[in-house]
Design a protein around this motif. Structure first.
Motif, PDB file in Angstrom:
ATOM      1  N   HIS A   1       0.828  -1.202   0.000  1.00 26.47           N
ATOM      2  CA  HIS A   1       0.000   0.000   0.000  1.00 26.47           C
ATOM      3  C   HIS A   1       0.864   1.254   0.000  1.00 26.47           C
ATOM      4  O   HIS A   1       1.748   1.413   0.849  1.00 26.47           O
ATOM      5  CB  HIS A   1      -0.892   0.008   1.239  1.00 26.47           C
ATOM      6  N   ASN A   2       0.614   2.120  -0.980  1.00 31.14           N
ATOM      7  CA  ASN A   2       1.137   3.484  -0.923  1.00 31.14           C
ATOM      8  C   ASN A   2       0.202   4.246   0.009  1.00 31.14           C
ATOM      9  O   ASN A   2      -0.928   4.563  -0.359  1.00 31.14           O
ATOM     10  CB  ASN A   2       1.159   4.114  -2.317  1.00 31.14           C
TER      11      ASN A   2
ATOM     12  N   ASP B   1       0.314   7.232   1.215  1.00 31.90           N
ATOM     13  CA  ASP B   1       0.151   8.654   0.931  1.00 31.90           C
ATOM     14  C   ASP B   1       0.681   9.495   2.103  1.00 31.90           C
ATOM     15  O   ASP B   1       0.149   9.474   3.207  1.00 31.90           O
ATOM     16  CB  ASP B   1      -1.312   8.995   0.654  1.00 31.90           C
TER      17      ASP B   1
ATOM     18  N   ASP C   1       4.444   0.430  -5.298  1.00 27.34           N
ATOM     19  CA  ASP C   1       3.915   1.417  -6.236  1.00 27.34           C
ATOM     20  C   ASP C   1       4.907   1.565  -7.378  1.00 27.34           C
ATOM     21  O   ASP C   1       5.978   2.141  -7.208  1.00 27.34           O
ATOM     22  CB  ASP C   1       3.701   2.752  -5.499  1.00 27.34           C
TER      23      ASP C   1
ATOM     24  N   ASN D   1       4.214   3.133 -10.229  1.00 26.71           N
ATOM     25  CA  ASN D   1       3.885   4.289 -11.068  1.00 26.71           C
ATOM     26  C   ASN D   1       3.830   3.882 -12.542  1.00 26.71           C
ATOM     27  O   ASN D   1       4.250   4.631 -13.433  1.00 26.71           O
ATOM     28  CB  ASN D   1       4.881   5.426 -10.844  1.00 26.71           C
TER      29      ASN D   1
ATOM     30  N   THR E   1      -6.137   0.553  -9.078  1.00 28.13           N
ATOM     31  CA  THR E   1      -5.781   1.028  -7.734  1.00 28.13           C
ATOM     32  C   THR E   1      -5.682   2.540  -7.596  1.00 28.13           C
ATOM     33  O   THR E   1      -5.618   3.048  -6.475  1.00 28.13           O
ATOM     34  CB  THR E   1      -4.423   0.443  -7.313  1.00 28.13           C
ATOM     35  N   TRP E   2      -5.644   3.260  -8.717  1.00 27.20           N
ATOM     36  CA  TRP E   2      -5.414   4.715  -8.627  1.00 27.20           C
ATOM     37  C   TRP E   2      -6.224   5.444  -9.690  1.00 27.20           C
ATOM     38  O   TRP E   2      -6.340   4.942 -10.805  1.00 27.20           O
ATOM     39  CB  TRP E   2      -3.917   5.028  -8.816  1.00 27.20           C
TER      40      TRP E   2
ATOM     41  N   PRO F   1     -10.797   4.547  -9.374  1.00 26.88           N
ATOM     42  CA  PRO F   1      -9.610   3.886  -9.939  1.00 26.88           C
ATOM     43  C   PRO F   1      -9.713   3.677 -11.445  1.00 26.88           C
ATOM     44  O   PRO F   1     -10.710   3.172 -11.952  1.00 26.88           O
ATOM     45  CB  PRO F   1      -9.578   2.547  -9.189  1.00 26.88           C
TER      46      PRO F   1
ATOM     47  N   ASP G   1      -0.153  -0.175  -8.739  1.00 23.30           N
ATOM     48  CA  ASP G   1       0.366  -0.848  -7.547  1.00 23.30           C
ATOM     49  C   ASP G   1       0.367  -2.345  -7.845  1.00 23.30           C
ATOM     50  O   ASP G   1      -0.677  -2.928  -8.150  1.00 23.30           O
ATOM     51  CB  ASP G   1      -0.500  -0.524  -6.337  1.00 23.30           C
TER      52      ASP G   1
ATOM     53  N   HIS H   1      -4.277   5.905  -3.134  1.00 27.91           N
ATOM     54  CA  HIS H   1      -4.133   4.579  -3.737  1.00 27.91           C
ATOM     55  C   HIS H   1      -4.969   3.581  -2.947  1.00 27.91           C
ATOM     56  O   HIS H   1      -5.172   3.750  -1.741  1.00 27.91           O
ATOM     57  CB  HIS H   1      -2.677   4.093  -3.683  1.00 27.91           C
TER      58      HIS H   1
END
Length: 316
Positions: free
Chosen positions: A108-109, A111, A243, A245, A274-275, A280, A285, A307
């Motif tokens: 998990h990102n 944040d 993550d 990206n 996920t994002w 999403p 991720d 995320h």
């Protein structure tokens, strides 16, 4: 040529172009603006061209155009038809499967601007995963995660920004120099079923700007360095998560993704986007695996991060 028939021909040509673009997406060059990576990141959404083309064919009442739309339908189906099926083993999802022959991981990102890190930590702990990989840990929030996760996860890496928490002992913990600051960590998790090499990573962020296009150079360089570390890993069972990206369709990330299997593609339901967490649209991720089979892959509920967390149950 009648105008209606001519417009039908244009729609047919558009359908063929859409099909070829999806089918040959790996051949789209990146160049100065990284067009290939940008298109591959949102590749599943290229299917939106299909209903648009069908509507256009219906409006023009063109049989040629309608038949031509079968081309992008076929290509999209070949690319993603299997993704839409639920490949999870029955009953394999959830914390009750994290013992015995199953090894459950969550990434998990969190944040760095997460307004409630304590709640996020509790949600992650409730997953029952054997190992948690957290990215984008701020110096302010890190003590909160340490406190909330201490009871269930007695072992952790003392790295900055990217950390592992584990129910099982960790050995060989080291930060990997994929960027000037810590964006990846590697550890051996001593599970009851034997050692597993776990990599947690947060590849460099990407941006889309009018002048530079899709900027991925730093991310791609970090991915190549991560790939080298994975390639040199002596353990047979490996998990790489975090993550990225970027998506597994992005050809620029092949140095990493070509070495491992995507847990979501092997044993997930749908795309597992996920994002951004609120709506999403892409799966950036990832949980990638080598030397083990995946029995289930899923996303956890939103936590206050931008995320969604990702989880996978692996068979040792």
């Amino acid at each position: 040529m009648p105008i209606g028939r001519g417009r039908g021909l244009l729609i047919a040509v558009g359908a063929v172009c859409a099909a070829l673009t999806m089918a040959l997406h790996t051949w789209i060059p990146n160049g100065a603006v990284n067009l290939g990576s940008l298109f591959q990141t949102f590749l599943p959404w290229a299917g939106l061209s299909i209903p648009a083309l069908l509507v256009a064919a219906a409006v023009r009442r063109s049989r040629l155009a309608a038949l031509a739309v079968l081309a992008p339908v076929t290509v999209w189906g070949c690319l993603f038809g299997g993704t839409l099926t639920d490949k999870r083993s029955e009953g394999s999802e959830g914390s009750e499967r994290s013992g015995g022959g199953h090894f459950t991981v969550v990434s998990h990102n969190v944040d760095e601007d997460n307004p409630d890190p304590a709640r996020t930590a509790r949600v992650l702990a409730a997953s029952g995963a054997d190992v948690l990989a957290l990215e984008e840990l701020s110096s302010k929030a890190t003590p909160v995660y340490e406190r909330e996760l201490a009871a269930g996860y007695p072992y952790r890496s003392d790295t900055v920004g990217v950390r592992l928490w584990s129910k099982h002992p960790l050995n060989g913990v080291e930060a990997l120099p994929i960027m000037p600051w810590t964006r990846a960590v590697r550890a051996t998790v001593e599970t009851p079923g034997g050692p597993v090499a776990v990599f947690a990573t947060h590849l460099a962020s990407v941006r889309v700007t009018p002048d530079a296009g899709f900027t991925t150079a730093r991310r791609n360089d970090a991915a190549r360095k991560l790939a080298a570390a994975v390639r040199a890993e002596p353990l047979a069972r490996v998990v790489v998560m975090g993550d990225f990206n970027g998506t597994t369709d992005d050809a620029a990330l092949r140095p990493v993704t070509s070495q491992l299997a995507s847990a979501q593609r092997e044993a997930g339901a749908g795309f597992g986007f996920t994002w951004p967490a609120a709506f999403p649209m892409v799966r950036i991720d990832q949980i990638l695996v080598k030397g083990m089979s995946t029995t289930s892959s899923w996303t956890l509920p939103a936590t206050g991060s931008d995320h969604l967390p990702v989880a996978a149950s692996l068979r040792l």
